[in-house]
Design a protein around this motif. Structure first.
Motif, PDB file in Angstrom:
ATOM      1  N   SER A  71       4.381 -22.669 -71.275  1.00  0.00           N
ATOM      2  CA  SER A  71       5.338 -22.629 -72.663  1.00  0.00           C
ATOM      3  C   SER A  71       5.008 -23.588 -73.263  1.00  0.00           C
ATOM      4  CB  SER A  71       6.689 -22.482 -71.956  1.00  0.00           C
ATOM      5  OG  SER A  71       6.854 -22.963 -71.150  1.00  0.00           O
ATOM      6  N   LEU A  72       4.497 -25.088 -72.844  1.00  0.00           N
ATOM      7  CA  LEU A  72       4.836 -26.350 -73.744  1.00  0.00           C
ATOM      8  C   LEU A  72       4.008 -26.056 -75.446  1.00  0.00           C
ATOM      9  CD1 LEU A  72       5.035 -28.236 -71.095  1.00  0.00           C
ATOM     10  CD2 LEU A  72       6.685 -27.878 -72.238  1.00  0.00           C
ATOM     11  N   ASP A  73       4.601 -26.927 -76.535  1.00  0.00           N
ATOM     12  CA  ASP A  73       3.351 -27.149 -77.652  1.00  0.00           C
ATOM     13  C   ASP A  73       3.656 -28.463 -77.773  1.00  0.00           C
ATOM     14  OD1 ASP A  73       3.368 -24.207 -78.319  1.00  0.00           O
ATOM     15  OD2 ASP A  73       6.137 -24.180 -78.238  1.00  0.00           O
ATOM     16  N   GLY A  74       4.018 -29.131 -76.720  1.00  0.00           N
ATOM     17  CA  GLY A  74       3.325 -30.365 -77.280  1.00  0.00           C
ATOM     18  C   GLY A  74       4.397 -31.271 -76.243  1.00  0.00           C
ATOM     19  N   VAL A  75       3.159 -32.576 -76.426  1.00  0.00           N
ATOM     20  CA  VAL A  75       4.494 -34.015 -75.157  1.00  0.00           C
ATOM     21  C   VAL A  75       4.491 -35.015 -75.950  1.00  0.00           C
ATOM     22  CG1 VAL A  75       4.108 -35.383 -73.824  1.00  0.00           C
ATOM     23  CG2 VAL A  75       2.241 -33.142 -73.519  1.00  0.00           C
ATOM     24  N   VAL A  76       5.819 -35.842 -75.899  1.00  0.00           N
ATOM     25  CA  VAL A  76       6.251 -36.504 -77.309  1.00  0.00           C
ATOM     26  C   VAL A  76       6.091 -37.472 -75.569  1.00  0.00           C
ATOM     27  CG1 VAL A  76       6.884 -35.641 -78.864  1.00  0.00           C
ATOM     28  CG2 VAL A  76       7.962 -35.736 -77.705  1.00  0.00           C
ATOM     29  N   TYR A  77       5.871 -39.351 -75.974  1.00  0.00           N
ATOM     30  CA  TYR A  77       6.912 -40.401 -75.492  1.00  0.00           C
ATOM     31  C   TYR A  77       7.046 -41.123 -75.767  1.00  0.00           C
ATOM     32  CZ  TYR A  77       2.141 -41.380 -76.508  1.00  0.00           C
ATOM     33  OH  TYR A  77       1.073 -41.317 -77.616  1.00  0.00           O
ATOM     34  N   THR A  78       7.857 -42.172 -75.237  1.00  0.00           N
ATOM     35  CA  THR A  78       8.612 -43.799 -76.189  1.00  0.00           C
ATOM     36  C   THR A  78       7.303 -43.887 -76.197  1.00  0.00           C
ATOM     37  OG1 THR A  78      10.787 -43.241 -75.353  1.00  0.00           O
ATOM     38  CG2 THR A  78      10.014 -44.927 -76.253  1.00  0.00           C
ATOM     39  N   ALA A  79       6.680 -44.896 -77.053  1.00  0.00           N
ATOM     40  CA  ALA A  79       5.725 -45.889 -77.608  1.00  0.00           C
ATOM     41  C   ALA A  79       6.229 -47.273 -77.952  1.00  0.00           C
ATOM     42  CB  ALA A  79       5.123 -44.818 -79.088  1.00  0.00           C
ATOM     43  N   GLY A  80       7.364 -47.350 -78.064  1.00  0.00           N
ATOM     44  CA  GLY A  80       8.369 -49.249 -78.441  1.00  0.00           C
ATOM     45  C   GLY A  80       9.194 -48.416 -79.102  1.00  0.00           C
ATOM     46  N   PRO A  81      10.140 -49.753 -78.972  1.00  0.00           N
ATOM     47  CA  PRO A  81      10.035 -50.862 -78.002  1.00  0.00           C
ATOM     48  C   PRO A  81      10.424 -50.459 -76.860  1.00  0.00           C
ATOM     49  CG  PRO A  81      12.096 -50.910 -80.182  1.00  0.00           C
ATOM     50  CD  PRO A  81      11.299 -49.449 -80.296  1.00  0.00           C
ATOM     51  N   GLY A  82      10.023 -51.544 -76.522  1.00  0.00           N
ATOM     52  CA  GLY A  82      10.437 -52.067 -74.895  1.00  0.00           C
ATOM     53  C   GLY A  82       8.936 -52.495 -74.035  1.00  0.00           C
ATOM     54  N   LEU A  83       9.670 -52.396 -72.930  1.00  0.00           N
ATOM     55  CA  LEU A  83       9.007 -53.301 -71.928  1.00  0.00           C
ATOM     56  C   LEU A  83       7.354 -52.970 -72.231  1.00  0.00           C
ATOM     57  CD1 LEU A  83      11.243 -53.484 -68.745  1.00  0.00           C
ATOM     58  CD2 LEU A  83      10.930 -55.015 -70.448  1.00  0.00           C
ATOM     59  N   VAL A  84       6.385 -54.095 -72.094  1.00  0.00           N
ATOM     60  CA  VAL A  84       4.873 -52.651 -72.548  1.00  0.00           C
ATOM     61  C   VAL A  84       4.443 -51.969 -71.364  1.00  0.00           C
ATOM     62  CG1 VAL A  84       3.811 -55.302 -72.063  1.00  0.00           C
ATOM     63  CG2 VAL A  84       2.832 -53.476 -73.584  1.00  0.00           C
ATOM     64  N   GLY A  85       4.295 -52.788 -69.726  1.00  0.00           N
ATOM     65  CA  GLY A  85       4.013 -51.863 -68.311  1.00  0.00           C
ATOM     66  C   GLY A  85       4.889 -50.886 -68.733  1.00  0.00           C
ATOM     67  N   ALA A  86       6.085 -50.773 -68.857  1.00  0.00           N
ATOM     68  CA  ALA A  86       6.929 -49.542 -68.345  1.00  0.00           C
ATOM     69  C   ALA A  86       6.409 -48.381 -68.918  1.00  0.00           C
ATOM     70  CB  ALA A  86       8.427 -50.023 -68.710  1.00  0.00           C
ATOM     71  N   ARG A  95      -0.167 -38.680 -72.346  1.00  0.00           N
ATOM     72  CA  ARG A  95      -1.517 -38.957 -73.074  1.00  0.00           C
ATOM     73  C   ARG A  95      -2.101 -37.601 -72.418  1.00  0.00           C
ATOM     74  NH1 ARG A  95      -2.549 -41.676 -77.741  1.00  0.00           N
ATOM     75  NH2 ARG A  95      -4.126 -40.617 -78.232  1.00  0.00           N
ATOM     76  N   SER A  96      -2.281 -38.466 -71.127  1.00  0.00           N
ATOM     77  CA  SER A  96      -3.084 -37.563 -70.340  1.00  0.00           C
ATOM     78  C   SER A  96      -3.010 -35.921 -70.043  1.00  0.00           C
ATOM     79  CB  SER A  96      -3.019 -37.979 -68.729  1.00  0.00           C
ATOM     80  OG  SER A  96      -3.755 -39.161 -69.109  1.00  0.00           O
ATOM     81  N   LEU A  97      -1.526 -35.472 -70.037  1.00  0.00           N
ATOM     82  CA  LEU A  97      -0.747 -34.390 -69.564  1.00  0.00           C
ATOM     83  C   LEU A  97      -1.109 -33.481 -70.806  1.00  0.00           C
ATOM     84  CD1 LEU A  97       2.663 -34.913 -67.781  1.00  0.00           C
ATOM     85  CD2 LEU A  97       0.278 -34.057 -66.712  1.00  0.00           C
ATOM     86  N   ALA A  98      -1.407 -33.986 -72.082  1.00  0.00           N
ATOM     87  CA  ALA A  98      -1.515 -33.683 -73.384  1.00  0.00           C
ATOM     88  C   ALA A  98      -2.638 -33.023 -73.240  1.00  0.00           C
ATOM     89  CB  ALA A  98      -0.783 -33.503 -74.486  1.00  0.00           C
ATOM     90  N   PHE A  99      -3.308 -33.603 -73.565  1.00  0.00           N
ATOM     91  CA  PHE A  99      -4.897 -33.773 -72.840  1.00  0.00           C
ATOM     92  C   PHE A  99      -4.978 -32.422 -72.470  1.00  0.00           C
ATOM     93  CE2 PHE A  99      -9.479 -34.715 -72.165  1.00  0.00           C
ATOM     94  CZ  PHE A  99     -10.077 -34.974 -73.334  1.00  0.00           C
ATOM     95  N   ALA A 100      -4.846 -32.824 -71.024  1.00  0.00           N
ATOM     96  CA  ALA A 100      -5.422 -31.550 -70.281  1.00  0.00           C
ATOM     97  C   ALA A 100      -4.555 -30.578 -69.834  1.00  0.00           C
ATOM     98  CB  ALA A 100      -4.305 -31.841 -68.323  1.00  0.00           C
ATOM     99  N   TRP A 101      -3.258 -30.262 -70.848  1.00  0.00           N
ATOM    100  CA  TRP A 101      -2.970 -28.884 -71.640  1.00  0.00           C
ATOM    101  C   TRP A 101      -3.393 -28.383 -72.720  1.00  0.00           C
ATOM    102  CZ3 TRP A 101       2.523 -31.041 -69.634  1.00  0.00           C
ATOM    103  CH2 TRP A 101       2.514 -31.307 -68.815  1.00  0.00           C
ATOM    104  N   GLY A 102      -3.982 -28.951 -73.017  1.00  0.00           N
ATOM    105  CA  GLY A 102      -4.824 -29.168 -74.821  1.00  0.00           C
ATOM    106  C   GLY A 102      -3.557 -28.823 -75.987  1.00  0.00           C
ATOM    107  N   VAL A 103      -2.694 -29.307 -75.777  1.00  0.00           N
ATOM    108  CA  VAL A 103      -1.649 -29.400 -76.419  1.00  0.00           C
ATOM    109  C   VAL A 103      -1.238 -31.066 -77.121  1.00  0.00           C
ATOM    110  CG1 VAL A 103       0.290 -27.763 -75.729  1.00  0.00           C
ATOM    111  CG2 VAL A 103       0.970 -29.972 -75.238  1.00  0.00           C
ATOM    112  N   PRO A 104      -0.880 -30.966 -78.690  1.00  0.00           N
ATOM    113  CA  PRO A 104      -0.814 -32.077 -79.129  1.00  0.00           C
ATOM    114  C   PRO A 104       0.095 -33.279 -78.588  1.00  0.00           C
ATOM    115  CG  PRO A 104       0.311 -30.831 -80.544  1.00  0.00           C
ATOM    116  CD  PRO A 104      -0.332 -29.942 -79.305  1.00  0.00           C
ATOM    117  N   ALA A 105       0.201 -34.700 -79.231  1.00  0.00           N
ATOM    118  CA  ALA A 105       1.111 -35.776 -77.841  1.00  0.00           C
ATOM    119  C   ALA A 105       1.346 -36.699 -79.314  1.00  0.00           C
ATOM    120  CB  ALA A 105       0.423 -36.856 -77.140  1.00  0.00           C
ATOM    121  N   LEU A 106       2.476 -37.202 -78.920  1.00  0.00           N
ATOM    122  CA  LEU A 106       3.091 -38.516 -79.998  1.00  0.00           C
ATOM    123  C   LEU A 106       4.365 -38.920 -79.628  1.00  0.00           C
ATOM    124  CD1 LEU A 106       2.273 -38.356 -83.717  1.00  0.00           C
ATOM    125  CD2 LEU A 106       4.083 -37.171 -83.476  1.00  0.00           C
ATOM    126  N   GLY A 107       3.612 -40.526 -80.189  1.00  0.00           N
ATOM    127  CA  GLY A 107       4.529 -41.284 -79.309  1.00  0.00           C
ATOM    128  C   GLY A 107       5.546 -41.339 -80.299  1.00  0.00           C
TER     129      GLY A 107
END
Ligand code: KG4
Ligand code: ZN
Length: 333
Positions: A71-86, A95-107
């Motif tokens: 049912s998802l049309d996209g995946v977004v995630y915090t790209a910054g600012p913050g702790l780089v490893g986190a 990004r991996s999930l978006a790639f696997a599900w064939g939907v767009p991603a965005l930071g």
């Protein structure tokens, strides 16, 4: 449009699914506060490792609750600012999930999430509004004219407001996170007991500075320590009053200068009762409307990231194939 949002910029693992017509469908938040408490602050490497452990099971649960990945049309995630490893933990999984599900991603910019979080509320504040965003990581005054139209009017030149609370609480031996404990300790103290010098706090500029007052507290503790319970309460109350005064004064001034008649108070420090009360009193005296979103939307969470990212995906923005996290990402003007 239905979007999965992921937040891992600091010490909260957040996952949410936001739907443009039905609102927030499912969300989960895990705070690492106990993990970091014994160190008196966030330990970046521990934060990253904990996100690695918590994130995937949380995504599975939230996505299942919201109707499954189909049912998802996209995946977004915090790209910054913050702790780089986190940040990288959320970015890689998103990004991996978006790639696997064939939907767009965005930071997504973490601060844009905070700025748009009140839009998840009913009623939403109308644009434009001035946002006072005060948390453990940020102290910002932003003129929010609309989605994607932000003008930073003032910011802290040193510590964030919550960070100052945490450091002062540590100096007073109160524990971590310091904000809520300092507020509680201040309740029995006299806010007029100690006049902490407010050099930059009362000047005409729009930026904040907390290092001067923090140093004053440190000197006071060195000179008068060990402090009695009464003295500790007085220091906490005087410190809190000085911080509140500065934040309120600068926010109201920015409203006067811009002519904006709406304020949104957000970030973890928005939970500070004297700050909320003082800002409410000053706002109403000036004919300004104050919005304070519920605490779950004020502190770091994934609902705000999902909502902000949805706006960007709707506008056609897409991540390119490269993948990065940007610890000092700047909020686009
Ligand atoms: O937004 P937030 O939950 O997380 C991050 O910044 O990552 O904000 C946490 C900060 C901490 O510094 C905490 O001490 C502060 O918000 N805080 C408060 C209060 N509750 C939380 N500061 C002052 N008074 C409070 N009642
Ligand atoms: Zn934040």
């Amino acid at each position: 449009m239905r979007v999965l949002g992921i937040e891992t910029s600091c010490d909260e693992t957040g996952v949410a699914v936001y739907d443009t017509s039905r609102g927030l469908l499912a969300h989960a938040l895990y705070s690492q506060i106990r993990l970091h408490a014994e160190y008196g602050g966030v330990v970046p490497e521990l934060a990253s490792r904990d996100h690695v452990q918590k994130l995937l099971p949380m995504v599975q649960k939230v996505v299942a609750e919201a109707g499954g990945p189909e049912s998802l049309d996209g995946v977004v995630y915090t790209a910054g600012p913050g702790l780089v490893g986190a940040l990288l933990v959320g970015a890689c999984l998103g990004r991996s999930l978006a790639f696997a599900w064939g939907v767009p991603a965005l930071g997504v910019h973490h601060m844009e999430g905070h700025l748009l979080a009140p839009m998840l509320e009913d009623p939403r504040p109308e644009f434009p509004f001035v946002a006072l965003l005060v948390s453990g990581g940020h102290s910002l005054l932003v003129d929010v004219e609309g989605v994607g139209r932000y003008r930073t009017l003032g910011e802290s030149i040193d510590d964030a407001a919550g960070e100052a609370f945490d450091k002062v609480a540590k100096l007073l031996g109160l524990g971590f996170p310091g904000g809520p404990i300092a507020q509680r300790t201040a309740e029995t103290g006299d806010a007029a007991a100690i006049a902490f010098p407010a050099s930059r706090m009362t000047d005409g500029g729009r930026d904040f500075s907390f290092s001067g007052i923090k140093t004053s507290v440190s000197l006071y503790v060195k000179r008068h320590g060990p402090l009695s319970e009464r003295q500790t309460a007085d220091v906490a109350a005087s410190f809190q009053a000085a911080v509140v005064r500065m934040l309120v004064r600068k926010t109201i001034r920015v409203c006067e200068q811009t002519g904006v008649k709406r304020i949104v108070l957000t970030g973890g420090v928005a939970a500070n009762r004297p700050l909320g009360e003082a800002l409410a009193a000053e706002s109403s005296a000036e004919g300004i409307r104050l919005h304070v979103p519920p605490p779950r939307l004020c502190t770091d969470n994934a609902a705000m990231i999902a909502a902000a990212g949805t706006e960007r995906l709707k506008a056609g923005e897409r991540a390119t194939l490269d993948l990065n996290a940007i610890p000092d990402l700047v909020l686009a003007q």
